[in-house]
Design a protein around this motif. Sequence first.
Motif, PDB file in Angstrom:
ATOM      1  N   THR A  37       0.834  -1.203   0.000  1.00 57.07           N
ATOM      2  CA  THR A  37       0.000   0.000   0.000  1.00 57.07           C
ATOM      3  C   THR A  37       0.868   1.252   0.000  1.00 57.07           C
ATOM      4  OG1 THR A  37      -1.744  -1.174   1.189  1.00 57.07           O
ATOM      5  CG2 THR A  37      -1.819   1.229   1.238  1.00 57.07           C
ATOM      6  N   PHE A  38       1.900   1.274   0.816  1.00 63.44           N
ATOM      7  CA  PHE A  38       2.821   2.410   0.869  1.00 63.44           C
ATOM      8  C   PHE A  38       3.467   2.651  -0.494  1.00 63.44           C
ATOM      9  CE2 PHE A  38       7.145   4.056   1.779  1.00 63.44           C
ATOM     10  CZ  PHE A  38       6.782   5.268   2.351  1.00 63.44           C
ATOM     11  N   LEU A  39       3.921   1.589  -1.128  1.00 63.33           N
ATOM     12  CA  LEU A  39       4.570   1.711  -2.427  1.00 63.33           C
ATOM     13  C   LEU A  39       3.597   2.204  -3.491  1.00 63.33           C
ATOM     14  CD1 LEU A  39       7.105   1.208  -4.141  1.00 63.33           C
ATOM     15  CD2 LEU A  39       6.249  -1.094  -4.527  1.00 63.33           C
ATOM     16  N   ILE A  40       2.398   1.659  -3.517  1.00 63.21           N
ATOM     17  CA  ILE A  40       1.425   2.059  -4.528  1.00 63.21           C
ATOM     18  C   ILE A  40       0.979   3.501  -4.324  1.00 63.21           C
ATOM     19  CG2 ILE A  40      -0.931   1.629  -5.323  1.00 63.21           C
ATOM     20  CD1 ILE A  40      -0.302  -1.355  -5.104  1.00 63.21           C
ATOM     21  N   LEU A  41       0.832   3.937  -3.076  1.00 67.69           N
ATOM     22  CA  LEU A  41       0.484   5.338  -2.840  1.00 67.69           C
ATOM     23  C   LEU A  41       1.595   6.274  -3.290  1.00 67.69           C
ATOM     24  CD1 LEU A  41      -1.357   5.239   0.585  1.00 67.69           C
ATOM     25  CD2 LEU A  41      -2.317   5.710  -1.660  1.00 67.69           C
ATOM     26  N   ASN A  42       2.829   5.865  -3.113  1.00 72.13           N
ATOM     27  CA  ASN A  42       3.939   6.684  -3.605  1.00 72.13           C
ATOM     28  C   ASN A  42       3.966   6.725  -5.130  1.00 72.13           C
ATOM     29  OD1 ASN A  42       5.183   7.712  -1.290  1.00 72.13           O
ATOM     30  ND2 ASN A  42       6.135   5.756  -0.890  1.00 72.13           N
ATOM     31  N   ILE A  43       3.681   5.606  -5.756  1.00 70.58           N
ATOM     32  CA  ILE A  43       3.686   5.539  -7.209  1.00 70.58           C
ATOM     33  C   ILE A  43       2.532   6.336  -7.807  1.00 70.58           C
ATOM     34  CG2 ILE A  43       3.366   3.958  -9.155  1.00 70.58           C
ATOM     35  CD1 ILE A  43       4.927   1.879  -7.542  1.00 70.58           C
ATOM     36  N   SER A  44       1.421   6.438  -7.083  1.00 74.51           N
ATOM     37  CA  SER A  44       0.262   7.157  -7.619  1.00 74.51           C
ATOM     38  C   SER A  44       0.479   8.664  -7.656  1.00 74.51           C
ATOM     39  CB  SER A  44      -0.989   6.831  -6.806  1.00 74.51           C
ATOM     40  OG  SER A  44      -0.964   7.462  -5.557  1.00 74.51           O
ATOM     41  N   SER A  45       1.660   9.106  -7.353  1.00 75.40           N
ATOM     42  CA  SER A  45       2.112  10.504  -7.414  1.00 75.40           C
ATOM     43  C   SER A  45       1.238  11.446  -6.594  1.00 75.40           C
ATOM     44  CB  SER A  45       2.230  10.999  -8.851  1.00 75.40           C
ATOM     45  OG  SER A  45       0.970  11.048  -9.489  1.00 75.40           O
ATOM     46  N   VAL A  85      -8.282   1.655  -3.669  1.00 66.56           N
ATOM     47  CA  VAL A  85      -9.276   0.627  -4.002  1.00 66.56           C
ATOM     48  C   VAL A  85      -8.588  -0.645  -4.484  1.00 66.56           C
ATOM     49  CG1 VAL A  85     -11.124   0.047  -5.636  1.00 66.56           C
ATOM     50  CG2 VAL A  85     -11.150   2.242  -4.444  1.00 66.56           C
ATOM     51  N   TYR A  86      -7.546  -0.494  -5.288  1.00 63.53           N
ATOM     52  CA  TYR A  86      -6.793  -1.653  -5.772  1.00 63.53           C
ATOM     53  C   TYR A  86      -6.170  -2.427  -4.605  1.00 63.53           C
ATOM     54  CZ  TYR A  86      -3.259  -4.416  -8.134  1.00 63.53           C
ATOM     55  OH  TYR A  86      -2.491  -5.458  -8.575  1.00 63.53           O
ATOM     56  N   CYS A  87      -5.538  -1.706  -3.686  1.00 63.89           N
ATOM     57  CA  CYS A  87      -4.905  -2.366  -2.531  1.00 63.89           C
ATOM     58  C   CYS A  87      -5.936  -3.080  -1.675  1.00 63.89           C
ATOM     59  CB  CYS A  87      -4.158  -1.338  -1.683  1.00 63.89           C
ATOM     60  SG  CYS A  87      -2.652  -0.742  -2.426  1.00 63.89           S
ATOM     61  N   LYS A  88      -7.060  -2.423  -1.410  1.00 62.68           N
ATOM     62  CA  LYS A  88      -8.099  -3.048  -0.594  1.00 62.68           C
ATOM     63  C   LYS A  88      -8.682  -4.266  -1.298  1.00 62.68           C
ATOM     64  CE  LYS A  88      -7.800  -0.322   2.845  1.00 62.68           C
ATOM     65  NZ  LYS A  88      -7.225  -0.799   4.090  1.00 62.68           N
ATOM     66  N   ARG A  93      -9.155 -10.113  -1.591  1.00 63.97           N
ATOM     67  CA  ARG A  93      -9.015 -11.338  -2.413  1.00 63.97           C
ATOM     68  C   ARG A  93      -8.046 -12.318  -1.751  1.00 63.97           C
ATOM     69  NH1 ARG A  93      -7.058 -11.088  -8.578  1.00 63.97           N
ATOM     70  NH2 ARG A  93      -9.086 -11.799  -9.264  1.00 63.97           N
ATOM     71  N   ARG A  94      -6.976 -11.790  -1.160  1.00 68.01           N
ATOM     72  CA  ARG A  94      -5.990 -12.638  -0.508  1.00 68.01           C
ATOM     73  C   ARG A  94      -6.557 -13.322   0.727  1.00 68.01           C
ATOM     74  NH1 ARG A  94      -2.763 -12.489   3.770  1.00 68.01           N
ATOM     75  NH2 ARG A  94      -3.504 -10.450   4.348  1.00 68.01           N
ATOM     76  N   ARG A  95      -7.434 -12.619   1.436  1.00 68.53           N
ATOM     77  CA  ARG A  95      -7.987 -13.150   2.682  1.00 68.53           C
ATOM     78  C   ARG A  95      -9.003 -14.269   2.460  1.00 68.53           C
ATOM     79  NH1 ARG A  95      -8.442  -8.288   7.018  1.00 68.53           N
ATOM     80  NH2 ARG A  95      -6.368  -7.464   6.659  1.00 68.53           N
TER      81      ARG A  95
END
Length: 96
Positions: A37-45, A85-88, A93-95
């Motif tokens: 989540t941290f990485l994706i939020l950083n990538i989302s600029s 939304v993608y991370c959640k 899905r993983r759970r």
Amino acid sequence: MEELAKLEAERGTVGYLNDGKEVGGKRERVASNEMCTFLILNISSLQLIPVNMIAYRSQYGSVNPAEIIAPAIVATLISTLVAVVYCKGKDMRRRR
């Protein structure tokens, strides 16, 4: 990321060490949901004011260089919401 890795180690999270698989004599680590989540939020600029774009527009003679602020905030908001939304979704899905 290092602090999140420490948190995962403290939690003793199953799967953090990728079920014991070894790569090159060392156990391979797997990123936690928080790390992803941290990485994706950083990538989302995520940015509030696009200072560089305002400077470029001013440098090249734009009449109103700050008019980029509203569209940039909207684009940032949309990309950040999509990332969350993608991370959640992946977490749910993983759970299952």
